[in-house]
Design a protein around this motif. Structure first.
Motif, short mmCIF file in Angstrom:
data_model
loop_
_atom_site.label_atom_id
_atom_site.label_comp_id
_atom_site.label_asym_id
_atom_site.label_seq_id
_atom_site.Cartn_x
_atom_site.Cartn_y
_atom_site.Cartn_z
N LEU A 1 -1.65 -2.91 -14.98
CA LEU A 1 -1.92 -1.48 -14.87
C LEU A 1 -3.27 -1.16 -15.49
O LEU A 1 -3.59 -1.66 -16.57
CB LEU A 1 -0.82 -0.67 -15.57
CG LEU A 1 0.58 -0.77 -14.94
CD1 LEU A 1 1.60 -0.08 -15.83
CD2 LEU A 1 0.58 -0.14 -13.55
N ALA B 1 0.70 0.55 -10.05
CA ALA B 1 0.02 1.77 -10.51
C ALA B 1 0.44 2.99 -9.71
O ALA B 1 0.42 4.12 -10.24
CB ALA B 1 -1.49 1.58 -10.44
N GLU B 2 0.81 2.80 -8.44
CA GLU B 2 1.21 3.92 -7.59
C GLU B 2 2.73 4.05 -7.47
O GLU B 2 3.21 4.89 -6.71
CB GLU B 2 0.61 3.74 -6.18
CG GLU B 2 -0.90 3.69 -6.15
CD GLU B 2 -1.52 5.03 -6.51
OE1 GLU B 2 -0.87 6.06 -6.25
OE2 GLU B 2 -2.64 5.04 -7.05
N ALA B 3 3.48 3.23 -8.19
CA ALA B 3 4.94 3.23 -8.07
C ALA B 3 5.55 4.42 -8.79
O ALA B 3 4.98 4.97 -9.74
CB ALA B 3 5.52 1.93 -8.62
N GLY B 4 6.75 4.81 -8.36
CA GLY B 4 7.48 5.88 -9.02
C GLY B 4 8.27 5.38 -10.19
O GLY B 4 8.48 6.09 -11.18
N PRO C 1 3.92 3.87 -14.56
CA PRO C 1 5.18 4.51 -14.16
C PRO C 1 6.27 4.23 -15.19
O PRO C 1 6.16 3.32 -16.02
CB PRO C 1 5.48 3.83 -12.82
CG PRO C 1 4.84 2.49 -12.93
CD PRO C 1 3.59 2.70 -13.74
N LEU D 1 0.83 -1.21 0.00
CA LEU D 1 0.00 0.00 0.00
C LEU D 1 0.86 1.26 0.00
O LEU D 1 0.46 2.28 0.55
CB LEU D 1 -0.93 0.00 1.21
CG LEU D 1 -1.93 -1.16 1.28
CD1 LEU D 1 -2.81 -1.04 2.52
CD2 LEU D 1 -2.79 -1.21 0.02
N GLU D 2 2.04 1.18 -0.61
CA GLU D 2 2.91 2.35 -0.71
C GLU D 2 2.56 3.16 -1.96
O GLU D 2 1.81 2.71 -2.83
CB GLU D 2 4.38 1.91 -0.79
CG GLU D 2 4.84 1.02 0.35
CD GLU D 2 4.99 1.77 1.65
OE1 GLU D 2 5.18 3.00 1.59
OE2 GLU D 2 4.94 1.13 2.71
N SER D 3 3.11 4.36 -2.07
CA SER D 3 2.98 5.17 -3.27
C SER D 3 4.32 5.87 -3.53
O SER D 3 5.03 6.24 -2.59
CB SER D 3 1.87 6.21 -3.11
OG SER D 3 2.15 7.09 -2.05
N GLY D 4 4.65 6.04 -4.81
CA GLY D 4 5.93 6.64 -5.16
C GLY D 4 7.11 5.74 -4.89
O GLY D 4 8.26 6.20 -4.92
N HIS D 5 6.88 4.46 -4.66
CA HIS D 5 7.95 3.53 -4.33
C HIS D 5 8.57 2.96 -5.61
O HIS D 5 8.04 3.12 -6.70
CB HIS D 5 7.41 2.39 -3.46
CG HIS D 5 6.27 1.64 -4.10
ND1 HIS D 5 5.06 2.22 -4.37
CD2 HIS D 5 6.17 0.36 -4.53
CE1 HIS D 5 4.26 1.34 -4.94
NE2 HIS D 5 4.90 0.20 -5.06
N ASN E 1 1.60 -3.13 -6.18
CA ASN E 1 0.92 -1.85 -6.42
C ASN E 1 1.67 -1.01 -7.46
O ASN E 1 2.08 0.13 -7.20
CB ASN E 1 0.79 -1.08 -5.11
CG ASN E 1 -0.17 0.11 -5.22
OD1 ASN E 1 -0.97 0.19 -6.16
ND2 ASN E 1 -0.07 1.04 -4.29
#
Length: 632
Positions: free
Chosen positions: A233, A203-206, A240, A124-128, A201
């Motif tokens: 995705l 879709a939320e990765a950097g 990303p 549940l991270e984002s920008g990772h 996740n």
């Protein structure tokens, strides 16, 4: 002959084991008997030694029963036989309920812990950063991502591979630097399955990095992983940035299409072959590339400087004291080491090497140049060279092709390999690619045999390249390095015998074996997996640098070179590094550092100094070398 009489102890043990094999009822029965055998005698001793115990035998037996029931949670009620039986029954029902409840809770917690240990929960991270796959590059990539995020709060790296989660965590903790502020999250499962890949996740990765593999179908697996990423995705092309690495050029178009418009695909074998050839001509270049690509040292940055717009590129070389300008980014095309008279346009970006992006500050240092210390003699022209290639693998044809492009007429490459390592067809194909300027010959022999190497005129070769075998399926992954280390030991012995230091370039798979390699200060070691890992980590932080690195390792473009210091400054003179930069500018090159001969054997830099201050003064030894960016 009379049958052997079985001892009583063995017969009892056999009978006991047989009763246990009947399942849970027998196990419960034995447990009850064991508890009664301990609790009843102990309760009797307590009652009979109690001065306030009842005087009658019946009263004492009732007291023993009460203590036994309280200890075993059976109530211990006394009275009529029916009341005692009912109290025991109720106690057993309560005991069964509590035991079942505890068992259910324990089972649920155990299943949850096993699921967590298997790595099957969604991140549940984002920008990772998401790393897909497992190979030798994983330790370099993860370690560099941790270093890049050292000053960033909440950074995370999610790794998905078809391995046990605990095994991956233990391996990463052993072979990478401490995580600092970066959280390392491992998930277990095949990256080619979109449903499993969704656990990271993406879709939320950097950024997403797809690692190459060592299996025979490695490139096909990379393409399949990229397709699985697209399927995982929601918007396909709106995902990303993706950085992937392949071995074979045949899969590059398919991988680029699967990676999408924002994807970058590297060819690991091509890059490795380019560095091997560069290091064969001037050992030590792998150390320079490591310094340039490692986040712990100086790195490439893109910057603008309005005060330099409209001025010639040569002026920019001495406009920064603590940074080194190496080229321009014009649109999306890098111009590394352009002619000094090239005009800097308003939309051009400067390609610089600096400690950090905030250390790129203009500071004119042209006043530090000492014109009288600049060497005036031109270097001697290149001559034909003889190269000895020991061993054969899938990169050998690429190495020979690179040697062909830069070989002078009359140059020769002698290949020593076993029957099972190379076929005549492969040599014929490489020979046709080599062209008329390079002569290619093949000799059969075991490069780990002392007799094979003793029969060669080692001293007659300008450079020696040692290639390890390709890892074979089902064999230990360190087997190629073990053979390479044996070959290096034999070459080291020949060096002592002939009295000549051989310019040996060695390819290893595992970076940990570098410290074991018995090589001279003039030799070089190429860790192919580490180099690709460093490149992937750098591009993941700034995808615009991909074009810069492609130019550095291309056969026709400008690259990094080591030149004799005597080509730039007078030997024995003490002069600032700005003088070296000015001398390189006269030759159409960008000087970015040097290698000290006196420190060539001292770890960890082995004499390499990248991006020294322009005002730093030192006395230049005739055996020192200058690191420049320019054409060969």
């Amino acid at each position: 002959m009379a049958p052997r009489r079985t001892p009583l102890g063995e017969r009892f043990r056999y009978w006991f084991d047989s009763t246990l094999a009947r399942g849970a009822p027998a196990l419960v029965g034995w447990l009850a008997l064991l508890c009664l055998a301990v609790v009843v005698p102990a309760s009797a001793v307590v009652v009979w030694t109690d001065p306030q115990a009842p005087a009658s035998l019946t009263g004492r037996l009732a007291q023993v029963w009460r203590l036994t029931g309280e200890t075993l949670r059976l109530g211990g009620a006394t009275g009529t036989p029916l009341g005692v039986v009912l109290s025991v029954l109720l106690a057993l029902v309560a005991l069964l309920y509590v035991s079942t409840l505890v068992g259910l809770i324990t089972t649920a917690l155990t299943e949850r812990l096993i699921a967590l240990r298997r790595g099957r929960s969604t991140v549940l991270e984002s920008g990772h950063a998401v790393v897909l796959g497992w190979s030798e590059q994983v330790f370099t990539v993860v370690g560099e991502l941790i270093a890049a995020n050292a000053n960033r709060r909440g950074a995370a790296v999610a790794l998905l591979a078809d391995r046990d989660k605990t095994v991956m965590e233990e391996a990463l903790n052993t072979r990478t630097r401490p995580g600092g502020r970066t959280r390392l999250i491992c998930r277990s499962g095949p990256p080619t399955d979109p449903a499993v890949l969704a656990l990271t996740n993406p879709a939320e990765a950097g950024v997403v990095l797809v690692l190459p593999h060592d299996e025979p179908d490695a490139d096909a697996q990379v393409v399949k992983t990229l397709l699985a990423l697209r399927a995982a995705l929601p918007g396909h092309d709106a995902g990303p940035p993706v950085v992937a690495a392949l071995r074979d050029d045949r899969y590059r178009l398919a991988a680029s299409l699967a990676a999408g418009p924002s994807g970058i695909v590297l060819e690991s074998d091509t890059v490795t072959a380019a560095l091997i050839v560069q290091a064969a001509r001037r050992p030590g270049l792998s150390l320079v590339h490591r310094e340039l690509l490692d986040f712990a040292g100086d790195e490439f940055y893109l910057t603008t400087e309005p005060s330099l717009v409209g001025r010639p590129f040569g002026d920019a070389l001495l406009s920064y004291t603590t940074s080194s300008v190496v080229g321009l980014m014009r649109g999306h095309v890098p111009l590394l080491g352009p002619p000094p008279h090239t005009t800097i346009g308003p939309d051009d970006l400067l390609v610089v090497i600096s400690r950090d992006d905030d250390t790129v500050r203009p500071d004119d240092c042209s006043h530090a140049v000492e014109e009288t210390a600049i060497a005036s003699e031109q270097p001697p022209p290149a001559r034909p060279e003889r190269v000895l290639l020991l061993g054969w693998n899938r990169r050998a044809p690429l190495v020979i092709g690179r040697l062909r492009r830069c070989a002078r007429p009359g140059s020769a490459v002698d290949v020593i390999a076993e029957d099972g390592e190379v076929t005549l067809q492969e040599v014929d194909d490489a020979d046709r690619e080599a062209g008329t300027g390079l002569t290619l010959t093949l000799r059969r022999g075991d490069v780990t045999s002392p007799g094979t190497l003793r029969g060669l005129e080692i001293a007659a070769y300008d450079s020696v390249i040692v290639l390890g075998r390709d890892p074979a399926p089902g064999h230990p992954s360190d087997e190629p390095d073990m053979r390479t280390l044996v070959t290096l030991l034999l070459l080291r012995r020949l060096e002592r015998t002939t009295g000549r230091e051989l310019p040996v370039v060695t390819e290893l798979i595992d970076d940990r074996n570098r410290a074991l390699a018995p090589i001279s200060p003039g030799a070089d070691v190429i860790i192919s997996g580490k180099l690709i890992g460093l490149l992937m980590a750098q591009i993941s932080q700034n995808r615009h640098l991909a074009a810069v690195f492609e130019e550095l390792f291309s056969a026709e473009g400008s690259g990094v070179h080591l030149r004799p210091a005597t080509d730039y400054v007078l030997p024995g003179h003490e002069t600032p590094f700005a003088t070296v930069v000015a001398a390189a500018r006269l030759r159409g090159e960008c000087a970015i550092g040097y290698r000290s001969h006196d420190d060539a054997s001292t770890a960890p830099a082995y004499g390499v100094r990248i991006n020294p201050p322009k005002t730093e003064r030192r006395r230049w030894d005739p055996r020192d070398e200058v690191v420049v960016v320019g054409r060969d």
